[in-house]
Scaffold this motif. Structure first.
Motif, PDB file in Angstrom:
ATOM      1  N   GLN A 171       0.854  -1.176   0.000  1.00 17.17           N
ATOM      2  CA  GLN A 171       0.000   0.000   0.000  1.00 17.17           C
ATOM      3  C   GLN A 171       0.893   1.229   0.000  1.00 17.17           C
ATOM      4  O   GLN A 171       1.468   1.591   1.022  1.00 17.17           O
ATOM      5  CB  GLN A 171      -0.919   0.008   1.223  1.00 17.17           C
ATOM      6  N   THR A 173       1.998   4.924   0.178  1.00 14.16           N
ATOM      7  CA  THR A 173       1.487   6.115   0.836  1.00 14.16           C
ATOM      8  C   THR A 173       1.202   7.190  -0.202  1.00 14.16           C
ATOM      9  O   THR A 173       1.757   7.191  -1.295  1.00 14.16           O
ATOM     10  CB  THR A 173       2.486   6.640   1.869  1.00 14.16           C
ATOM     11  N   SER A 183       3.931   0.455   2.132  1.00 13.27           N
ATOM     12  CA  SER A 183       3.690  -0.246   3.396  1.00 13.27           C
ATOM     13  C   SER A 183       3.452  -1.723   3.097  1.00 13.27           C
ATOM     14  O   SER A 183       2.616  -2.073   2.259  1.00 13.27           O
ATOM     15  CB  SER A 183       2.472   0.329   4.119  1.00 13.27           C
ATOM     16  N   VAL A 185       1.804  -4.821   3.793  1.00 12.06           N
ATOM     17  CA  VAL A 185       0.604  -5.268   4.499  1.00 12.06           C
ATOM     18  C   VAL A 185       0.478  -6.781   4.337  1.00 12.06           C
ATOM     19  O   VAL A 185       0.395  -7.288   3.211  1.00 12.06           O
ATOM     20  CB  VAL A 185      -0.654  -4.570   3.958  1.00 12.06           C
ATOM     21  N   HIS A 217      -6.473   3.830  -2.639  1.00 13.05           N
ATOM     22  CA  HIS A 217      -6.182   4.529  -1.385  1.00 13.05           C
ATOM     23  C   HIS A 217      -6.551   3.616  -0.233  1.00 13.05           C
ATOM     24  O   HIS A 217      -7.508   2.841  -0.324  1.00 13.05           O
ATOM     25  CB  HIS A 217      -6.989   5.831  -1.322  1.00 13.05           C
ATOM     26  N   ASP A 218      -5.804   3.678   0.887  1.00 12.11           N
ATOM     27  CA  ASP A 218      -6.063   2.755   1.991  1.00 12.11           C
ATOM     28  C   ASP A 218      -7.488   2.866   2.513  1.00 12.11           C
ATOM     29  O   ASP A 218      -8.114   1.857   2.853  1.00 12.11           O
ATOM     30  CB  ASP A 218      -5.045   2.955   3.117  1.00 12.11           C
ATOM     31  N   MET A 222      -8.984  -0.748   1.877  1.00 11.98           N
ATOM     32  CA  MET A 222      -9.185  -1.463   3.143  1.00 11.98           C
ATOM     33  C   MET A 222     -10.558  -1.155   3.746  1.00 11.98           C
ATOM     34  O   MET A 222     -11.251  -2.049   4.222  1.00 11.98           O
ATOM     35  CB  MET A 222      -8.094  -1.087   4.160  1.00 11.98           C
ATOM     36  N   ALA A 328      -2.179   4.065   6.400  1.00 12.19           N
ATOM     37  CA  ALA A 328      -1.782   2.862   5.681  1.00 12.19           C
ATOM     38  C   ALA A 328      -0.831   2.010   6.502  1.00 12.19           C
ATOM     39  O   ALA A 328      -0.865   0.775   6.432  1.00 12.19           O
ATOM     40  CB  ALA A 328      -1.138   3.251   4.350  1.00 12.19           C
ATOM     41  N   THR A 331      -2.515  -0.502   8.519  1.00 12.45           N
ATOM     42  CA  THR A 331      -3.467  -1.142   7.617  1.00 12.45           C
ATOM     43  C   THR A 331      -4.603  -0.183   7.287  1.00 12.45           C
ATOM     44  O   THR A 331      -4.861   0.094   6.141  1.00 12.45           O
ATOM     45  CB  THR A 331      -3.998  -2.470   8.170  1.00 12.45           C
ATOM     46  N   LEU A 332      -5.286   0.321   8.286  1.00 10.93           N
ATOM     47  CA  LEU A 332      -6.200   1.456   8.122  1.00 10.93           C
ATOM     48  C   LEU A 332      -6.642   1.985   9.481  1.00 10.93           C
ATOM     49  O   LEU A 332      -6.059   2.903  10.015  1.00 10.93           O
ATOM     50  CB  LEU A 332      -7.415   1.098   7.264  1.00 10.93           C
TER      51      LEU A 332
END
Length: 587
Positions: A171, A173, A183, A185, A217-218, A222, A328, A331-332
């Motif tokens: 993910q 940024t 990131s 994940v 987008h996170d 997510m 992110a 995770t969210l």
């Protein structure tokens, strides 16, 4: 509900959903929110089949563990592609489309290069654009257009044997303050955050999530896709561009598709207030909207109040607002307010500038902080970013987090990972530095801003979004437009001087723009006791934003310092190829 924390991986959960609730609607892709019949709906069984089809093609193209770049708009193909990556044991790398602008194309190129992607998934409608982009940048990886075809057999495909430690998503940024970083994940991160989300926002059978947030987008991927689908809820998705063109379509989606939870940044709620007429609101029913989540950027109490007042006739109530904090790297979801009228702290503005939260007294205008609720399933600390010591309640510092939703680092970026992850405070390790400033009071989190965007002027801590918001509130010419307030050092004053860079709704004669700039200066002086060193008024699109809509203040500061901005009107500014006074740019 399925035991998300006990599952080995995401694929296992979706296989279970396909068997036990296969006929239930999973995802609806909405072309026209005013017309429920326009939606393309996939059940859990159909989504499972489509994902297996994608996985089969991926495994014929590249080995397990490969990174797969997803260049797809909001579509059923995108959702199936993400799950197809999981089924194939590959890593999904969602991204915005390359687009027409150099900065967007370069960002996608940077993501593809950093992730070392082995192939690209797109859709037939975007294939030509994607092929042109790959050719321009010298990428030779396969480009695979995806189309949902439920006649293709895929029952014999066995999902790759992943576990909670397997990487699921990179993910990237948004890059609001720095170059994008991926990131890492894992399946375990996704399952943990989905479990937290489901516990925080319980739904009844037939209710679902939904919205317009970008799928890369996170908060979109997510929050509106993976978490609700893992929890066994449905989701309804519409195009982000449709919302930006006509904000009413978001509210129509919520009404016509039984959306119980929809999330958006603060600016989206503000846009609905400023852009929708009485006629636009007539006939919309928002009484079934249980969770109006506001996150991704600082939550403004005045915007929440204006939205609640504006849409009270639709059945919307203030206690439906859910201010949240997420990122992110976690995770969210990190924290969420319970269903209640938002809790707002009215603070002494001068004390807040010195990193203290104290009750407002006297006649001075208070600073307002909106509670983002308790931190969920994580350990949070407020730490002095200079001394790295934990601060007591009521002191503003950097938010540090640890927990099962926190990722372990950035993809192949040891320097950035070492700076942010596995940090120690008070003798305990495993914390992540968020880069966000906030305060814990009564067990609840109040977010004040970003460290890299904080301006220190004459020894005062000034948050740029506070000034930007106040300028839009008081000056109609700035409504529906974007601004960036930054501080710059000068030879005469190395502490920093205030610069206002703001788009205007429409081009006006230089005299009117000069008068507007003078009024902006007056507002800043009156409301904040500050002097604007320079004011630049820009055309629409002149202020850089990330793919999720966040203002890139660091980028705007650098462009200002390099003299590369092209304002419609400016003072105190020396662009490279334009005069320094009025008329410093063409429309």
């Amino acid at each position: 509900m399925v035991d998300l924390l006990g599952a080995r991986c995401v694929s296992e959960v979706f296989e279970l959903h396909a068997r036990e609730r296969g006929d239930r609607p999973a995802v609806a892709i909405v072309g026209d929110p005013a017309d429920p019949a326009s939606a393309q709906v996939l059940s859990y069984a159909e989504l499972d089949q489509a994902a297996r089809t994608v996985a089969r093609e991926l495994l014929q193209t590249c080995p397990a563990g490969s990174r797969v770049l997803l260049l797809q708009p909001t579509s059923a193909e995108f959702v199936a592609s993400v799950l197809g990556c999981f089924y194939a044991g590959m890593v999904a790398v969602p991204s915005s489309m390359p687009g027409r602008y150099r900065q967007d194309r370069e960002r996608v190129r940077g993501i593809a290069h950093d992730a070392e992607v082995a192939c690209v998934l797109t859709t037939p409608g975007e294939q030509e654009e994607v092929l042109a982009w790959t050719e321009q940048h010298g990428f030779t990886v396969p480009v695979l257009p995806q189309r949902i075809d439920l006649t293709l057999p895929a029952d014999d495909l066995r999902p790759y044997d992943c576990d909670q430690h397997s990487v699921a998503v990179l993910q990237y940024t948004s890059g609001s303050t720095s170059a994008p970083k991926g990131s890492v994940v894992t399946h375990g991160n996704l399952l943990a955050n989905a479990a937290t989300t489901a516990a925080a926002f319980p739904l009844e059978e037939g209710e679902r999530f939904g919205g317009w947030l970008p799928n890369y987008h996170d908060m979109g991927l997510m929050g509106l896709i993976l978490s609700p689908l893992l929890a066994g809820y449905g989701t309804a998705l519409m195009s982000p561009s449709a919302f930006l063109r006509r904000p009413r379509t978001w509210l129509q989606l919520i009404d016509n598709f039984d959306i119980a939870l929809s999330a958006a940044p603060n600016f989206a709620y503000d846009l609905c207030v400023t852009r929708l007429s009485e006629e636009d609101v007539r006939g919309i029913d928002l009484s079934r909207w249980k969770y109006a989540v506001s996150g991704s950027e600082p939550v403004k109490a005045s915007v929440l109040n204006s939205f609640a007042a504006r849409f009270g006739t639709t059945g919307f109530r203030p206690d439906r607002f859910v201010p949240c904090f997420g990122m992110a790297e976690a995770t969210l979801l990190v924290s969420a307010s319970p269903r209640r009228t938002p809790v707002v702290l009215r603070c002494d503005a001068a004390a807040l500038e010195q990193d203290r939260v104290e009750p407002a007294t006297g006649d001075d205008a208070p600073a307002e902080l909106v509670s983002c609720g308790e931190v969920l399933d994580m350990d949070a600390r407020i730490v002095d970013p200079r001394t790295l010591r934990e601060l007591p309640s009521g002191q503003v510092g950097e938010i540090w987090l640890r927990g099962p939703s926190v990722v372990h680092g950035y993809w192949r970026n040891e320097e950035a990972t070492g700076a942010a992850f596995d940090r120690r405070v008070g003798g305990e390790g495993g914390f992540m530095r968020t880069g966000d400033l906030g305060v814990l009071i009564g067990g609840e989190l109040y977010v004040t801003g970003r460290i890299k965007e904080l301006m220190i002027i004459r020894g005062r801590n000034i948050y740029p979004h506070d000034i930007e918001h106040e300028l839009r509130e008081q000056h109609p010419q700035l409504r529906d437009a974007v601004g960036s307030v930054v501080s710059v050092a000068t030879p005469e004053d190395d502490e920093g001087r205030l610069v206002v860079i703001h788009e205007v709704r429409r081009r006006s004669p230089d005299e009117e723009l000069a008068q507007l700039a003078a009024r902006l200066r007056s507002t800043i002086s009156r409301e904040f006791g500050l002097k604007a060193h320079s004011v630049l008024l820009m055309r629409r699109g002149g202020v850089r934003r990330t793919t999720s809509g966040k203002v890139q203040r660091s980028t705007m500061r650098e462009l200002y310092l390099r003299g590369e901005l092209e304002p419609l009107w400016a003072d105190g500014y020396r662009p490279q190829a334009a005069p320094t006074a009025s008329g410093a740019g063409e429309s």
